[in-house]
Design a protein around this motif. Structure first.
Motif, PDB file in Angstrom:
ATOM      1  N   LEU A  31       0.399  -1.554   0.201  1.00  0.00           N
ATOM      2  CA  LEU A  31       0.133   0.243   0.113  1.00  0.00           C
ATOM      3  C   LEU A  31       0.714   1.262  -0.466  1.00  0.00           C
ATOM      4  CD1 LEU A  31      -2.548   1.386  -0.132  1.00  0.00           C
ATOM      5  CD2 LEU A  31      -3.036   1.136   2.880  1.00  0.00           C
ATOM      6  N   ASP A  32       1.533   1.324   0.695  1.00  0.00           N
ATOM      7  CA  ASP A  32       2.672   1.970   0.544  1.00  0.00           C
ATOM      8  C   ASP A  32       3.255   2.894  -0.105  1.00  0.00           C
ATOM      9  OD1 ASP A  32       2.256   2.675   3.362  1.00  0.00           O
ATOM     10  OD2 ASP A  32       4.307   1.887   4.175  1.00  0.00           O
ATOM     11  N   ASP A  33       4.239   1.476  -0.952  1.00  0.00           N
ATOM     12  CA  ASP A  33       4.871   1.938  -2.533  1.00  0.00           C
ATOM     13  C   ASP A  33       3.493   1.990  -3.317  1.00  0.00           C
ATOM     14  OD1 ASP A  33       6.746   1.473  -1.078  1.00  0.00           O
ATOM     15  OD2 ASP A  33       6.579  -0.842  -2.079  1.00  0.00           O
ATOM     16  N   ALA A  34       2.287   1.853  -3.875  1.00  0.00           N
ATOM     17  CA  ALA A  34       1.232   2.217  -4.578  1.00  0.00           C
ATOM     18  C   ALA A  34       1.011   4.204  -4.657  1.00  0.00           C
ATOM     19  CB  ALA A  34      -0.316   1.404  -4.497  1.00  0.00           C
ATOM     20  N   THR A  35       0.971   3.943  -2.646  1.00  0.00           N
ATOM     21  CA  THR A  35       0.658   5.681  -2.808  1.00  0.00           C
ATOM     22  C   THR A  35       1.787   6.419  -2.597  1.00  0.00           C
ATOM     23  OG1 THR A  35      -0.755   4.708  -1.185  1.00  0.00           O
ATOM     24  CG2 THR A  35      -0.135   7.521  -0.664  1.00  0.00           C
ATOM     25  N   ASP A  36       3.051   6.186  -2.689  1.00  0.00           N
ATOM     26  CA  ASP A  36       3.912   7.179  -2.940  1.00  0.00           C
ATOM     27  C   ASP A  36       3.761   6.677  -4.591  1.00  0.00           C
ATOM     28  OD1 ASP A  36       4.564   6.564  -0.946  1.00  0.00           O
ATOM     29  OD2 ASP A  36       6.226   5.870  -0.897  1.00  0.00           O
ATOM     30  N   GLU A  37       3.881   6.431  -5.368  1.00  0.00           N
ATOM     31  CA  GLU A  37       3.395   6.154  -7.049  1.00  0.00           C
ATOM     32  C   GLU A  37       2.575   7.037  -7.683  1.00  0.00           C
ATOM     33  OE1 GLU A  37       2.498   3.300 -10.226  1.00  0.00           O
ATOM     34  OE2 GLU A  37       3.962   2.127  -9.184  1.00  0.00           O
ATOM     35  N   LEU A  38       1.174   6.959  -6.747  1.00  0.00           N
ATOM     36  CA  LEU A  38       0.612   8.299  -7.101  1.00  0.00           C
ATOM     37  C   LEU A  38       1.120   9.643  -6.586  1.00  0.00           C
ATOM     38  CD1 LEU A  38      -2.663   5.942  -5.206  1.00  0.00           C
ATOM     39  CD2 LEU A  38      -1.680   6.621  -7.839  1.00  0.00           C
ATOM     40  N   VAL A  39       1.281   9.700  -5.703  1.00  0.00           N
ATOM     41  CA  VAL A  39       2.428  11.337  -5.494  1.00  0.00           C
ATOM     42  C   VAL A  39       2.601  11.578  -6.518  1.00  0.00           C
ATOM     43  CG1 VAL A  39       3.481  12.111  -3.004  1.00  0.00           C
ATOM     44  CG2 VAL A  39       1.603  10.525  -2.619  1.00  0.00           C
ATOM     45  N   ASP A  40       3.547  11.018  -6.601  1.00  0.00           N
ATOM     46  CA  ASP A  40       5.157  10.854  -7.822  1.00  0.00           C
ATOM     47  C   ASP A  40       3.829  11.710  -8.800  1.00  0.00           C
ATOM     48  OD1 ASP A  40       6.618  10.533  -5.889  1.00  0.00           O
ATOM     49  OD2 ASP A  40       7.354   8.217  -6.659  1.00  0.00           O
ATOM     50  N   ARG A  41       2.937  10.711  -8.863  1.00  0.00           N
ATOM     51  CA  ARG A  41       2.104  10.899 -10.254  1.00  0.00           C
ATOM     52  C   ARG A  41       1.360  12.317 -10.324  1.00  0.00           C
ATOM     53  NH1 ARG A  41      -1.806   6.587 -11.845  1.00  0.00           N
ATOM     54  NH2 ARG A  41      -3.057   8.147 -12.434  1.00  0.00           N
ATOM     55  N   ILE A  42       0.282  13.006  -9.022  1.00  0.00           N
ATOM     56  CA  ILE A  42       0.110  13.876  -8.979  1.00  0.00           C
ATOM     57  C   ILE A  42       1.440  15.303  -9.091  1.00  0.00           C
ATOM     58  CG2 ILE A  42      -0.819  15.329  -7.298  1.00  0.00           C
ATOM     59  CD1 ILE A  42      -2.343  13.460  -6.048  1.00  0.00           C
ATOM     60  N   ALA A  43       2.339  14.768  -8.439  1.00  0.00           N
ATOM     61  CA  ALA A  43       4.172  15.479  -8.661  1.00  0.00           C
ATOM     62  C   ALA A  43       4.096  15.932 -10.144  1.00  0.00           C
ATOM     63  CB  ALA A  43       4.663  15.631  -7.841  1.00  0.00           C
ATOM     64  N   GLU A  44       4.303  15.238 -11.298  1.00  0.00           N
ATOM     65  CA  GLU A  44       4.644  15.325 -11.874  1.00  0.00           C
ATOM     66  C   GLU A  44       3.036  15.638 -13.131  1.00  0.00           C
ATOM     67  OE1 GLU A  44       4.881  11.187 -13.807  1.00  0.00           O
ATOM     68  OE2 GLU A  44       6.646  11.115 -12.275  1.00  0.00           O
ATOM     69  N   LEU A  45       1.894  15.537 -13.116  1.00  0.00           N
ATOM     70  CA  LEU A  45       1.511  15.987 -13.677  1.00  0.00           C
ATOM     71  C   LEU A  45       1.097  17.225 -12.999  1.00  0.00           C
ATOM     72  CD1 LEU A  45      -1.732  13.084 -13.288  1.00  0.00           C
ATOM     73  CD2 LEU A  45      -1.066  14.207 -15.665  1.00  0.00           C
ATOM     74  N   GLN A  46       0.670  17.917 -12.154  1.00  0.00           N
ATOM     75  CA  GLN A  46       1.250  19.132 -11.380  1.00  0.00           C
ATOM     76  C   GLN A  46       1.762  19.803 -12.234  1.00  0.00           C
ATOM     77  OE1 GLN A  46       3.532  20.788  -8.564  1.00  0.00           O
ATOM     78  NE2 GLN A  46       2.196  22.256  -7.695  1.00  0.00           N
ATOM     79  N   ARG A  47       3.206  19.614 -13.070  1.00  0.00           N
ATOM     80  CA  ARG A  47       3.844  20.395 -13.583  1.00  0.00           C
ATOM     81  C   ARG A  47       3.083  20.819 -14.678  1.00  0.00           C
ATOM     82  NH1 ARG A  47       7.967  17.190 -10.675  1.00  0.00           N
ATOM     83  NH2 ARG A  47       7.806  15.645 -12.240  1.00  0.00           N
ATOM     84  N   VAL A  48       2.445  19.930 -15.490  1.00  0.00           N
ATOM     85  CA  VAL A  48       1.975  19.979 -16.984  1.00  0.00           C
ATOM     86  C   VAL A  48       1.116  21.004 -16.794  1.00  0.00           C
ATOM     87  CG1 VAL A  48       1.897  19.342 -18.973  1.00  0.00           C
ATOM     88  CG2 VAL A  48       2.800  17.579 -17.278  1.00  0.00           C
ATOM     89  N   LEU A  49      -0.063  20.753 -15.426  1.00  0.00           N
ATOM     90  CA  LEU A  49      -1.007  21.849 -15.115  1.00  0.00           C
ATOM     91  C   LEU A  49      -0.690  22.998 -15.463  1.00  0.00           C
ATOM     92  CD1 LEU A  49      -4.453  21.317 -14.561  1.00  0.00           C
ATOM     93  CD2 LEU A  49      -2.896  21.390 -12.190  1.00  0.00           C
ATOM     94  N   TYR A  50       0.356  23.136 -14.252  1.00  0.00           N
ATOM     95  CA  TYR A  50       0.748  24.827 -14.891  1.00  0.00           C
ATOM     96  C   TYR A  50       1.153  25.370 -15.354  1.00  0.00           C
ATOM     97  CZ  TYR A  50       3.167  28.770 -12.407  1.00  0.00           C
ATOM     98  OH  TYR A  50       3.973  29.776 -12.024  1.00  0.00           O
ATOM     99  N   ALA A  51       1.887  24.285 -16.274  1.00  0.00           N
ATOM    100  CA  ALA A  51       2.221  24.880 -17.711  1.00  0.00           C
ATOM    101  C   ALA A  51       1.265  24.710 -18.531  1.00  0.00           C
ATOM    102  CB  ALA A  51       3.430  23.638 -18.257  1.00  0.00           C
ATOM    103  N   ASP A  52       0.219  24.258 -19.503  1.00  0.00           N
ATOM    104  CA  ASP A  52      -0.999  23.804 -19.823  1.00  0.00           C
ATOM    105  C   ASP A  52      -1.623  25.536 -19.446  1.00  0.00           C
ATOM    106  OD1 ASP A  52      -3.500  23.303 -20.886  1.00  0.00           O
ATOM    107  OD2 ASP A  52      -2.828  21.601 -21.230  1.00  0.00           O
ATOM    108  N   ALA A  53      -1.840  25.260 -18.408  1.00  0.00           N
ATOM    109  CA  ALA A  53      -3.132  27.012 -17.498  1.00  0.00           C
ATOM    110  C   ALA A  53      -4.341  26.394 -18.382  1.00  0.00           C
ATOM    111  CB  ALA A  53      -1.915  28.024 -17.865  1.00  0.00           C
TER     112      ALA A  53
END
Length: 266
Positions: A31-53
């Motif tokens: 469960l910890d590994d699965a959550t950490d993977e999702l947290v990293d995905r959110i961080a990656e998608l946030q960068r695109v969200l910010y640039a996409d605007a």
């Protein structure tokens, strides 16, 4: 293991047994590994969200005292860039705020396109608290359901993606967490005497939550009821819902400005 949106009153389960996920669930390191993977995905998608605007993401967290709103924010958004994320909390309105409509102070905290905004408690406090504590007549707080729906529809048509999470904690688990706040000196500051008063109105708050979930879970701004007795499961479920929704936006980095294409730096 994922959350499903509230679609009608029959899909709302707020008894104690539904504060935990039934059946097989991930646990421990898996469960910890699965959550950490999702947290990293959110961080990656946030960068695109910010640039996409083109979009903003608004996360609404509601729940009883000690349901884990702060902990959810800490875990799920631990990897995001603080420059692209804001957190707002709505407590008792000030004298100035009381002189405006109840959504006035909320609109000012809605994230700009490219940003993630988190409401740690929200405009729904202006339905829950007045209803349970009988602060305004029923026709006033009940009319706010539709006013909120209209407000959220307006936001979504202007590029704000809204996800609303009700963190559902059982009566026994809340007692355990409140006792921790009383006995752990690092958590004493979290305890409010009013928490006990609200706990005494458990059934009234359950009815109030059931009402707002029934009337304000919409296609454009859905509610998700999160089993929150297990903190790790809670965080996984919220993180997965957010990551999946961001992925569906088909975010993209904008093309380079033609004026800089071909430029050379000596």
């Amino acid at each position: 293991m994922k959350l499903e949106p509230v679609i009608d009153k029959h899909s709302i389960h707020l008894d104690d047994e539904h504060a935990r996920v039934k059946g097989r669930v991930k646990s421990g390191k898996e469960l910890d590994d699965a959550t950490d993977e999702l947290v990293d995905r959110i961080a990656e998608l946030q960068r695109v969200l910010y640039a996409d605007a083109r979009y903003a993401l608004l996360i609404v967290l509601q729940g009883r005292d000690a349901s884990g709103k702060d902990g959810t924010i800490r875990k799920v958004f631990t990897a995001v860039n603080p420059q692209g994320c804001s957190v707002a909390s709505f407590k008792a309105p000030t004298e100035l705020e009381q002189r405006h409509d109840f959504l006035w102070r909320v609109h000012q905290q809605v994230p700009a396109r490219g940003m993630i905004g988190i409401f740690n408690r929200s405009h729904y406090e202006d339905v829950l608290v007045p209803r349970v504590h009988d602060l305004v007549p029923k026709h006033v707080w009940s009319a706010r359901y539709e006013q909120i729906n209209d407000f959220e529809r307006m936001l979504t048509t202007n590029g704000v993606v809204i996800l609303k999470f009700m963190l559902h904690v059982s009566r026994d688990e809340q007692k355990t967490r409140l006792l921790e706040r009383l006995t752990d000196e690092t958590k004493n500051w979290k305890f409010r005497v009013d928490d006990l008063g609200d706990r005494a109105r458990w059934d009234d708050f359950t009815s109030a939550y059931r009402g707002l979930l029934t009337h304000t879970s919409t296609e454009w701004a859905p509610w998700y009821v999160v089993p929150a007795d297990d903190k790790d499961v809670r965080d996984y479920l919220v993180a997965r819902t957010i990551a999946d929704r961001l992925k569906k936006l088909r975010l993209r980095y904008p093309p380079a400005d033609p004026a800089v294409v071909g430029l050379k730096i000596e």
